[in-house]
Design a protein around this motif. Structure first.
Motif, PDB file in Angstrom:
ATOM      1  N   VAL A  59       1.005  -1.227  -0.266  1.00  0.00           N
ATOM      2  CA  VAL A  59       0.096   0.457   0.427  1.00  0.00           C
ATOM      3  C   VAL A  59       0.661   0.864  -0.463  1.00  0.00           C
ATOM      4  O   VAL A  59       0.122   2.436  -0.142  1.00  0.00           O
ATOM      5  N   GLN A  60       2.342   1.379   0.132  1.00  0.00           N
ATOM      6  CA  GLN A  60       2.630   2.218  -0.022  1.00  0.00           C
ATOM      7  C   GLN A  60       4.379   1.382   0.281  1.00  0.00           C
ATOM      8  O   GLN A  60       5.162   0.221  -0.031  1.00  0.00           O
ATOM      9  N   LEU A  61       5.136   2.707  -0.736  1.00  0.00           N
ATOM     10  CA  LEU A  61       6.390   2.101  -1.369  1.00  0.00           C
ATOM     11  C   LEU A  61       7.625   3.027  -0.609  1.00  0.00           C
ATOM     12  O   LEU A  61       6.844   4.489  -0.486  1.00  0.00           O
ATOM     13  N   VAL A  62       7.983   3.266   0.066  1.00  0.00           N
ATOM     14  CA  VAL A  62       9.869   3.756   0.763  1.00  0.00           C
ATOM     15  C   VAL A  62      10.226   4.058  -0.146  1.00  0.00           C
ATOM     16  O   VAL A  62      11.275   2.796  -0.076  1.00  0.00           O
ATOM     17  N   VAL A  63      11.809   5.188  -0.714  1.00  0.00           N
ATOM     18  CA  VAL A  63      13.133   5.134  -1.561  1.00  0.00           C
ATOM     19  C   VAL A  63      13.714   5.885  -1.154  1.00  0.00           C
ATOM     20  O   VAL A  63      13.884   7.010  -0.093  1.00  0.00           O
ATOM     21  N   GLY A  64      14.490   5.171  -0.643  1.00  0.00           N
ATOM     22  CA  GLY A  64      16.276   6.255   0.280  1.00  0.00           C
ATOM     23  C   GLY A  64      16.980   7.076  -0.520  1.00  0.00           C
ATOM     24  O   GLY A  64      17.154   6.672  -1.585  1.00  0.00           O
ATOM     25  N   LEU A  65      16.900   8.186  -0.127  1.00  0.00           N
ATOM     26  CA  LEU A  65      17.671   9.216  -0.463  1.00  0.00           C
ATOM     27  C   LEU A  65      18.506   9.551   0.218  1.00  0.00           C
ATOM     28  O   LEU A  65      19.858   9.992   1.047  1.00  0.00           O
ATOM     29  N   PRO A  66      19.896   9.163  -0.644  1.00  0.00           N
ATOM     30  CA  PRO A  66      21.074   9.545  -0.191  1.00  0.00           C
ATOM     31  C   PRO A  66      21.419  10.467  -0.217  1.00  0.00           C
ATOM     32  O   PRO A  66      21.217  11.689  -0.780  1.00  0.00           O
ATOM     33  N   SER A  67      22.733  11.168   0.818  1.00  0.00           N
ATOM     34  CA  SER A  67      23.186  12.433   0.547  1.00  0.00           C
ATOM     35  C   SER A  67      23.908  12.971   1.690  1.00  0.00           C
ATOM     36  O   SER A  67      24.730  11.635   2.179  1.00  0.00           O
ATOM     37  N   PHE A  91       3.430   2.482 -11.149  1.00  0.00           N
ATOM     38  CA  PHE A  91       2.457   1.807 -10.000  1.00  0.00           C
ATOM     39  C   PHE A  91       1.422   2.455  -9.437  1.00  0.00           C
ATOM     40  O   PHE A  91       0.314   2.051  -8.850  1.00  0.00           O
ATOM     41  N   GLY A  92       1.204   3.606  -9.709  1.00  0.00           N
ATOM     42  CA  GLY A  92       0.123   4.883  -8.703  1.00  0.00           C
ATOM     43  C   GLY A  92      -0.556   4.550  -7.109  1.00  0.00           C
ATOM     44  O   GLY A  92      -0.835   4.624  -7.184  1.00  0.00           O
ATOM     45  N   LEU A  93       1.365   4.160  -6.891  1.00  0.00           N
ATOM     46  CA  LEU A  93       1.545   3.163  -4.704  1.00  0.00           C
ATOM     47  C   LEU A  93       1.850   5.149  -4.674  1.00  0.00           C
ATOM     48  O   LEU A  93       2.755   5.340  -5.127  1.00  0.00           O
ATOM     49  N   PRO A  94       1.305   5.687  -3.375  1.00  0.00           N
ATOM     50  CA  PRO A  94       2.710   6.358  -2.227  1.00  0.00           C
ATOM     51  C   PRO A  94       4.168   6.065  -2.157  1.00  0.00           C
ATOM     52  O   PRO A  94       4.334   5.081  -1.873  1.00  0.00           O
ATOM     53  N   VAL A  95       4.469   6.981  -1.971  1.00  0.00           N
ATOM     54  CA  VAL A  95       6.064   6.727  -2.335  1.00  0.00           C
ATOM     55  C   VAL A  95       6.358   8.242  -1.352  1.00  0.00           C
ATOM     56  O   VAL A  95       6.781   9.388  -1.944  1.00  0.00           O
ATOM     57  N   ALA A  96       7.493   7.443  -0.443  1.00  0.00           N
ATOM     58  CA  ALA A  96       7.789   8.549   0.692  1.00  0.00           C
ATOM     59  C   ALA A  96       9.463   8.373   0.654  1.00  0.00           C
ATOM     60  O   ALA A  96       9.818   7.297   0.322  1.00  0.00           O
ATOM     61  N   LEU A  97      10.378   9.409   0.651  1.00  0.00           N
ATOM     62  CA  LEU A  97      11.857   9.355   0.255  1.00  0.00           C
ATOM     63  C   LEU A  97      11.853   9.502   2.224  1.00  0.00           C
ATOM     64  O   LEU A  97      11.852   9.801   2.721  1.00  0.00           O
ATOM     65  N   VAL A  98      13.471   8.816   2.028  1.00  0.00           N
ATOM     66  CA  VAL A  98      13.467   8.618   3.720  1.00  0.00           C
ATOM     67  C   VAL A  98      14.905   9.315   3.564  1.00  0.00           C
ATOM     68  O   VAL A  98      16.018   8.345   3.102  1.00  0.00           O
ATOM     69  N   ASP A  99      15.770   9.469   4.212  1.00  0.00           N
ATOM     70  CA  ASP A  99      17.112   9.365   4.823  1.00  0.00           C
ATOM     71  C   ASP A  99      18.091   8.390   4.452  1.00  0.00           C
ATOM     72  O   ASP A  99      17.722   8.014   6.320  1.00  0.00           O
ATOM     73  N   GLU A 100      18.866   7.811   3.477  1.00  0.00           N
ATOM     74  CA  GLU A 100      19.369   6.954   3.822  1.00  0.00           C
ATOM     75  C   GLU A 100      20.958   7.443   4.275  1.00  0.00           C
ATOM     76  O   GLU A 100      21.641   6.310   4.453  1.00  0.00           O
ATOM     77  N   ARG A 101      21.182   8.345   4.550  1.00  0.00           N
ATOM     78  CA  ARG A 101      22.740   8.451   5.351  1.00  0.00           C
ATOM     79  C   ARG A 101      22.798   6.703   6.138  1.00  0.00           C
ATOM     80  O   ARG A 101      22.061   6.909   7.635  1.00  0.00           O
TER      81      ARG A 101
END
Length: 141
Positions: A59-67, A91-101
């Protein structure tokens, strides 16, 4: 759509060669490594991701955001945002970005503790990094 706080979530540790995938249910709030996606083209990779989405029905996707450690973005940050946008578009699903440091560093430490080395480690590190990304997302207040 399930009520807020329920359902399965897939997380991705994006890389240009390999994409680590982890999953977990919102109810349990525990991330688990699932797969490492590879392919000769973006179409191959998105096809493999599509199969995972069909199998797990998130129901949700999460992608790591590198920095960088100081929080400034670099080229892989832009590519990760593009990847997240493509996931949402396809895929039409909500995507959240997460700090992946430091998630890859944490993944390496966990694999060392588990005495995982060689080829097995190379395949597992992206999955474990995705697991750390998802766990960070679960643990957010």
């Amino acid at each position: 759509m399930p009520e807020a706080g329920s359902g399965y979530v897939l997380a991705f540790d994006f890389g240009e060669v390999r994409i680590g995938v982890a999953g977990g249910s919102r109810e349990m709030g525990i991330a688990t490594p699932l797969a490492t996606v590879t392919g000769n083209s973006n179409d191959d990779k998105f096809s493999a991701i599509g199969k995972l989405i069909a199998e797990w029905q998130p129901v949700q996707l999460v992608v790591g955001l590198p920095s960088h450690l100081d929080g400034t973005e670099h080229e892989l940050s832009r590519l990760s945002r593009t990847f997240a946008n493509r996931l949402h578009g396809r895929f039409g699903l909500p995507v959240a970005l997460v700090d992946e440091r430091l998630t890859s560093v944490e993944a390496e430490e966990l694999l060392s503790e588990a005495q995982t080395f060689g080829k097995k480690r190379k395949l597992a590190v992206d999955q474990v990094a995705a697991m750390r990304i998802l766990q960070c997302w679960f643990d957010q207040p």
